[in-house]
Write a protein that holds these residues in place. Structure first.
Motif, PDB file in Angstrom:
ATOM      1  N   THR A 173       0.786  -1.435   0.047  1.00  0.00           N
ATOM      2  CA  THR A 173      -0.273  -0.085  -0.054  1.00  0.00           C
ATOM      3  C   THR A 173       0.979   1.295   0.011  1.00  0.00           C
ATOM      4  OG1 THR A 173      -1.437  -1.298   1.256  1.00  0.00           O
ATOM      5  CG2 THR A 173      -1.861   0.867   0.803  1.00  0.00           C
ATOM      6  N   ILE A 174       0.927   2.146   0.886  1.00  0.00           N
ATOM      7  CA  ILE A 174       1.650   3.170   1.154  1.00  0.00           C
ATOM      8  C   ILE A 174       2.886   2.831   2.036  1.00  0.00           C
ATOM      9  CG2 ILE A 174       1.767   5.773   1.852  1.00  0.00           C
ATOM     10  CD1 ILE A 174      -1.122   5.539   2.026  1.00  0.00           C
ATOM     11  N   GLY A 175       3.574   1.893   1.270  1.00  0.00           N
ATOM     12  CA  GLY A 175       4.798   1.121   2.149  1.00  0.00           C
ATOM     13  C   GLY A 175       6.399   1.778   2.005  1.00  0.00           C
ATOM     14  N   GLY A 176       6.944   1.455   2.820  1.00  0.00           N
ATOM     15  CA  GLY A 176       8.490   1.909   3.271  1.00  0.00           C
ATOM     16  C   GLY A 176       9.071   1.006   2.071  1.00  0.00           C
ATOM     17  N   ALA A 177      10.157   1.757   1.637  1.00  0.00           N
ATOM     18  CA  ALA A 177      11.092   0.910   0.589  1.00  0.00           C
ATOM     19  C   ALA A 177      12.060   0.141   1.184  1.00  0.00           C
ATOM     20  CB  ALA A 177      11.972   2.183  -0.055  1.00  0.00           C
TER      21      ALA A 177
ATOM     22  N   GLY B 156      15.027  -1.486   6.048  1.00  0.00           N
ATOM     23  CA  GLY B 156      13.910  -0.854   5.062  1.00  0.00           C
ATOM     24  C   GLY B 156      13.201   0.255   5.929  1.00  0.00           C
ATOM     25  N   GLY B 157      12.464   1.176   5.041  1.00  0.00           N
ATOM     26  CA  GLY B 157      11.811   2.072   5.557  1.00  0.00           C
ATOM     27  C   GLY B 157      10.570   1.670   6.096  1.00  0.00           C
ATOM     28  N   GLY B 158      10.321   2.597   7.351  1.00  0.00           N
ATOM     29  CA  GLY B 158       8.821   2.462   7.843  1.00  0.00           C
ATOM     30  C   GLY B 158       7.893   2.815   6.879  1.00  0.00           C
ATOM     31  N   GLY B 159       6.398   2.003   7.045  1.00  0.00           N
ATOM     32  CA  GLY B 159       5.691   2.044   6.328  1.00  0.00           C
ATOM     33  C   GLY B 159       4.623   3.412   6.841  1.00  0.00           C
ATOM     34  N   ALA B 160       3.910   3.837   6.062  1.00  0.00           N
ATOM     35  CA  ALA B 160       2.870   5.025   6.337  1.00  0.00           C
ATOM     36  C   ALA B 160       2.010   4.431   7.768  1.00  0.00           C
ATOM     37  CB  ALA B 160       2.185   5.554   5.279  1.00  0.00           C
ATOM     38  N   ASN B 161       1.866   5.463   8.370  1.00  0.00           N
ATOM     39  CA  ASN B 161       0.849   5.081   9.655  1.00  0.00           C
ATOM     40  C   ASN B 161      -0.382   5.279   9.727  1.00  0.00           C
ATOM     41  OD1 ASN B 161       0.339   4.407  12.298  1.00  0.00           O
ATOM     42  ND2 ASN B 161       2.061   5.309  13.142  1.00  0.00           N
ATOM     43  N   ALA B 162      -1.409   4.242   9.455  1.00  0.00           N
ATOM     44  CA  ALA B 162      -2.375   4.596   9.513  1.00  0.00           C
ATOM     45  C   ALA B 162      -3.266   5.040  10.630  1.00  0.00           C
ATOM     46  CB  ALA B 162      -3.482   3.456   8.858  1.00  0.00           C
ATOM     47  N   GLY B 163      -2.601   5.021  11.963  1.00  0.00           N
ATOM     48  CA  GLY B 163      -2.735   5.412  13.159  1.00  0.00           C
ATOM     49  C   GLY B 163      -2.519   6.706  13.743  1.00  0.00           C
ATOM     50  N   SER B 164      -1.493   6.438  14.904  1.00  0.00           N
ATOM     51  CA  SER B 164      -0.758   7.611  15.236  1.00  0.00           C
ATOM     52  C   SER B 164       0.663   7.325  15.620  1.00  0.00           C
ATOM     53  CB  SER B 164      -1.432   8.117  16.459  1.00  0.00           C
ATOM     54  OG  SER B 164      -1.426   7.285  17.597  1.00  0.00           O
ATOM     55  N   GLY B 165       1.566   8.280  15.755  1.00  0.00           N
ATOM     56  CA  GLY B 165       2.866   7.959  16.330  1.00  0.00           C
ATOM     57  C   GLY B 165       3.678   7.520  15.069  1.00  0.00           C
ATOM     58  N   THR B 166       5.042   6.969  15.075  1.00  0.00           N
ATOM     59  CA  THR B 166       5.923   7.082  14.252  1.00  0.00           C
ATOM     60  C   THR B 166       6.345   5.451  13.955  1.00  0.00           C
ATOM     61  OG1 THR B 166       7.061   9.170  14.637  1.00  0.00           O
ATOM     62  CG2 THR B 166       8.451   7.401  13.498  1.00  0.00           C
ATOM     63  N   ASN B 167       6.363   5.224  12.518  1.00  0.00           N
ATOM     64  CA  ASN B 167       6.773   3.891  12.411  1.00  0.00           C
ATOM     65  C   ASN B 167       8.219   3.873  11.984  1.00  0.00           C
ATOM     66  OD1 ASN B 167       4.412   2.280  12.661  1.00  0.00           O
ATOM     67  ND2 ASN B 167       3.662   3.179  10.581  1.00  0.00           N
ATOM     68  N   ALA B 168       9.134   3.335  12.646  1.00  0.00           N
ATOM     69  CA  ALA B 168      10.576   3.180  12.330  1.00  0.00           C
ATOM     70  C   ALA B 168      11.006   2.811  11.466  1.00  0.00           C
ATOM     71  CB  ALA B 168      11.207   3.019  13.842  1.00  0.00           C
ATOM     72  N   GLY B 169      12.103   3.040  10.906  1.00  0.00           N
ATOM     73  CA  GLY B 169      13.002   2.352   9.498  1.00  0.00           C
ATOM     74  C   GLY B 169      13.644   1.080  10.407  1.00  0.00           C
TER      75      GLY B 169
ATOM     76  N   THR C 224      22.935  -5.726  -8.156  1.00  0.00           N
ATOM     77  CA  THR C 224      23.496  -4.269  -7.631  1.00  0.00           C
ATOM     78  C   THR C 224      23.317  -4.318  -6.058  1.00  0.00           C
ATOM     79  OG1 THR C 224      21.331  -3.093  -7.679  1.00  0.00           O
ATOM     80  CG2 THR C 224      22.959  -3.040  -9.634  1.00  0.00           C
ATOM     81  N   GLY C 225      22.460  -5.213  -5.564  1.00  0.00           N
ATOM     82  CA  GLY C 225      22.190  -5.124  -4.146  1.00  0.00           C
ATOM     83  C   GLY C 225      21.124  -4.235  -3.651  1.00  0.00           C
ATOM     84  N   SER C 226      20.788  -3.369  -4.617  1.00  0.00           N
ATOM     85  CA  SER C 226      19.910  -2.152  -4.075  1.00  0.00           C
ATOM     86  C   SER C 226      18.400  -2.566  -3.696  1.00  0.00           C
ATOM     87  CB  SER C 226      19.893  -1.162  -5.171  1.00  0.00           C
ATOM     88  OG  SER C 226      21.211  -0.673  -5.429  1.00  0.00           O
ATOM     89  N   GLY C 227      17.728  -1.546  -3.061  1.00  0.00           N
ATOM     90  CA  GLY C 227      16.596  -1.997  -2.479  1.00  0.00           C
ATOM     91  C   GLY C 227      15.450  -1.409  -3.512  1.00  0.00           C
ATOM     92  N   GLY C 228      14.195  -2.114  -3.473  1.00  0.00           N
ATOM     93  CA  GLY C 228      12.865  -1.982  -4.261  1.00  0.00           C
ATOM     94  C   GLY C 228      12.151  -0.755  -3.636  1.00  0.00           C
ATOM     95  N   GLY C 229      11.467  -0.011  -4.516  1.00  0.00           N
ATOM     96  CA  GLY C 229      10.696   1.153  -4.062  1.00  0.00           C
ATOM     97  C   GLY C 229       9.488   0.678  -3.430  1.00  0.00           C
ATOM     98  N   GLY C 230       8.853   1.593  -2.628  1.00  0.00           N
ATOM     99  CA  GLY C 230       7.533   1.350  -1.847  1.00  0.00           C
ATOM    100  C   GLY C 230       6.459   2.039  -3.047  1.00  0.00           C
ATOM    101  N   PRO C 231       5.475   1.475  -2.878  1.00  0.00           N
ATOM    102  CA  PRO C 231       5.137   0.050  -2.554  1.00  0.00           C
ATOM    103  C   PRO C 231       5.248  -1.243  -3.571  1.00  0.00           C
ATOM    104  CG  PRO C 231       3.267   0.997  -3.507  1.00  0.00           C
ATOM    105  CD  PRO C 231       4.214   1.941  -3.588  1.00  0.00           C
ATOM    106  N   ALA C 232       5.798  -2.173  -2.661  1.00  0.00           N
ATOM    107  CA  ALA C 232       5.734  -3.506  -3.512  1.00  0.00           C
ATOM    108  C   ALA C 232       6.932  -3.831  -4.814  1.00  0.00           C
ATOM    109  CB  ALA C 232       4.578  -3.840  -4.648  1.00  0.00           C
TER     110      ALA C 232
END
Length: 274
Positions: free
Chosen positions: A28-32, A112-125, A220-228
């Motif tokens: 969805t609105i995911g971290g990378a 990995g990056g933290g996903g967008a938070n549907a509630g409150s507070g912070t989702n850490a990487g 390359t060992g690089s990460g995929g973009g969010g989402p998916a």
């Protein structure tokens, strides 16, 4: 007493680059995804005259696999100092969208990056591995996911805007400069802009629900973009003086030369007999 002749050990020196598979972007609105761990060493004394050097390549993790990571990459031999196995740690996947425990980014070579938070507070990487990568960025809102960590820097945090991926790292072991191990760009809601990956073939961030994040470039060992977005597979590269190169390999590595050295590049599992 009889004279005793001691056999002189056969040695040479190599450079090596070992990079693990990158993590994938969350849902969805995911971290990378974070980059796979990257280990580079020069002028390493190794044994020759028989030791087998085995490269095992970590796969990039597919997107949406929250909490997972890319595969580890190893270079192992009794001929390495103290019979060492060099292990690069796979990059952490990005967190999914939500307020539950799926939302933080996963730990790895780079986090990995933290996903967008549907509630409150912070989702850490997720946390990176010391000497191999950096942390993923956090998300503290419901519109953007955090960027994945890269070898060159931490992932961006989404404090109200699209979060870019942590920077890649350039390396010239092959004779020319190539960038590896960049973090993916964090996902965002439609209409709120897009983020960029951190280079090295990392995936850019996408817009939910219109398009997924980009897949990272293979080996390359690089990460995929969010989402998916999918993380990239890893690589092992060995640079050895051509005068000491035996030509005995398995797994069909790519063989090139640069000056007085031979470069052995493994993009799949294989061996080199010194």
């Amino acid at each position: 007493d009889d004279d005793v002749t001691l056999e002189t050990p056969q040695i040479t020196n190599i450079d090596y680059l070992v990079i693990a598979g990158g993590g994938g972007g969350g849902d969805t609105i995911g971290g990378a995804g974070g980059a796979g761990g990257m280990i580079y060493a020069t002028n390493v004394l190794i044994s020759k005259g028989g030791p087998v050097y085995t490269a095992t390549i970590g796969a990039g993790n597919t997107g949406l696999q929250t909490g997972g990571s890319g595969g580890n990459t190893t270079l192992a031999s009794s001929g390495l100092p103290n019979g060492t196995t060099i292990t690069a740690i796979g990059g952490g996947n990005g967190g999914g969208h939500g307020s539950d425990n799926s939302a933080p980014g996963a730990d790895g070579g780079s986090g990995g990056g933290g996903g967008a938070n549907a509630g409150s507070g912070t989702n850490a990487g997720g946390s990176g591995t010391s000497g191999q990568g950096n942390d993923g960025g956090s998300s503290n809102n419901d519109n953007h996911g955090g960027g994945g960590g890269g070898k060159g820097g931490a992932g961006g945090s989404s404090g109200g805007g699209a979060a870019g991926g942590g920077t890649s790292s350039s390396n010239s072991i092959t004779g020319s400069s190539v960038s590896y191990a960049g973090g993916g760009g964090g996902g965002a809601r439609s209409g709120l802009g897009t983020s960029s990956g951190g280079g090295g073939g990392a995936g850019n961030g996408g817009n939910y629900p219109n398009n997924n994040g980009g897949d990272a470039t293979a080996n390359t060992g690089s990460g995929g973009g969010g989402p998916a977005g999918n993380g990239a597979s890893g690589v092992v590269i060995i640079r050895i003086p051509t005068a000491d190169y035996t030509g005995t390999t398995t797994g069909s590595p790519t063989i090139t030369t640069d000056g007085t050295d031979t470069i052995i590049k493994f993009t799949g599992t294989g061996t080199y007999t010194a």
